[in-house]
Design a protein around this motif. Structure first.
Motif, mmCIF file in Angstrom:
data_model
loop_
_atom_site.group_PDB
_atom_site.id
_atom_site.type_symbol
_atom_site.label_atom_id
_atom_site.label_comp_id
_atom_site.label_asym_id
_atom_site.label_seq_id
_atom_site.Cartn_x
_atom_site.Cartn_y
_atom_site.Cartn_z
ATOM 1 N N GLU A 112 -26.560 -19.706 19.176
ATOM 2 C CA GLU A 112 -26.322 -20.028 17.782
ATOM 3 C C GLU A 112 -27.049 -21.326 17.425
ATOM 4 O O GLU A 112 -26.970 -22.324 18.146
ATOM 5 C CB GLU A 112 -24.821 -20.206 17.536
ATOM 6 N N VAL A 113 -27.732 -21.294 16.321
ATOM 7 C CA VAL A 113 -28.409 -22.472 15.793
ATOM 8 C C VAL A 113 -27.524 -23.044 14.693
ATOM 9 O O VAL A 113 -27.238 -22.368 13.712
ATOM 10 C CB VAL A 113 -29.814 -22.113 15.229
ATOM 11 N N THR A 114 -27.088 -24.292 14.873
ATOM 12 C CA THR A 114 -26.157 -24.887 13.920
ATOM 13 C C THR A 114 -26.788 -25.997 13.094
ATOM 14 O O THR A 114 -26.114 -26.618 12.289
ATOM 15 C CB THR A 114 -24.924 -25.444 14.646
ATOM 16 N N ALA A 115 -28.061 -26.261 13.295
ATOM 17 C CA ALA A 115 -28.733 -27.308 12.533
ATOM 18 C C ALA A 115 -28.748 -26.922 11.059
ATOM 19 O O ALA A 115 -28.900 -25.753 10.710
ATOM 20 C CB ALA A 115 -30.158 -27.482 13.041
ATOM 21 N N PRO A 116 -28.568 -27.901 10.172
ATOM 22 C CA PRO A 116 -28.594 -27.591 8.728
ATOM 23 C C PRO A 116 -29.984 -27.096 8.335
ATOM 24 O O PRO A 116 -30.989 -27.508 8.901
ATOM 25 C CB PRO A 116 -28.274 -28.927 8.061
ATOM 26 N N GLU A 117 -29.976 -26.220 7.361
ATOM 27 C CA GLU A 117 -31.232 -25.692 6.860
ATOM 28 C C GLU A 117 -32.040 -26.807 6.212
ATOM 29 O O GLU A 117 -31.495 -27.636 5.496
ATOM 30 C CB GLU A 117 -30.956 -24.594 5.833
#
Length: 123
Positions: A112-117
């Motif tokens: 899962e990538v949780t970095a903000p867009e």
């Protein structure tokens, strides 16, 4: 004694301290990334000479031809060297799964990538 890797090819390689180069196998017609393995000069020489993907096993300390025991061969269509000389791309025709787990590709576990867009300015 088998011939050495062509010096014009060997001179292009930037190896790890233990003499290895990363080798990514990709399905030639779909672009699917199948696996990452390691090659030294001899594994690359064998691959180029036979058209069968041959790798160096760091854990077993020996060469292995992909599919020799599993039957899941990689027929090599093309080998490319990246711009830095420290990675190879093998365009292959994969028979059966590429991964030792039985999955088609070794890259079957998404994280899962949780970095903000990042917003992009349009202009």
């Amino acid at each position: 004694m088998p011939p050495a890797l062509d010096p014009s090819v060997a001179d292009l390689l930037r190896r790890t301290p233990d003499g290895l180069v990363a080798a990514v196998a990709q399905q030639h017609d779909t672009g699917e990334v199948l696996m990452l393995a390691w090659m030294d000069d001899e594994a690359l020489r064998r691959t180029l000479a036979t058209g069968e993907a041959t790798y160096w096993s760091r854990s077993r300390g020996e060469y292995w031809v992909k599919g020799a025991t599993s039957g899941h061969h990689q027929a090599v269509r093309e080998v490319r060297l990246d711009c830095d000389g420290d990675a190879l791309l093998l365009l292959v025709d994969q028979t059966g799964p590429a991964c030792h787990t039985g999955e088609r590709t070794c890259f079957h576990r998404p994280l899962e990538v949780t970095a903000p867009e990042v917003s992009r300015a349009v202009g």
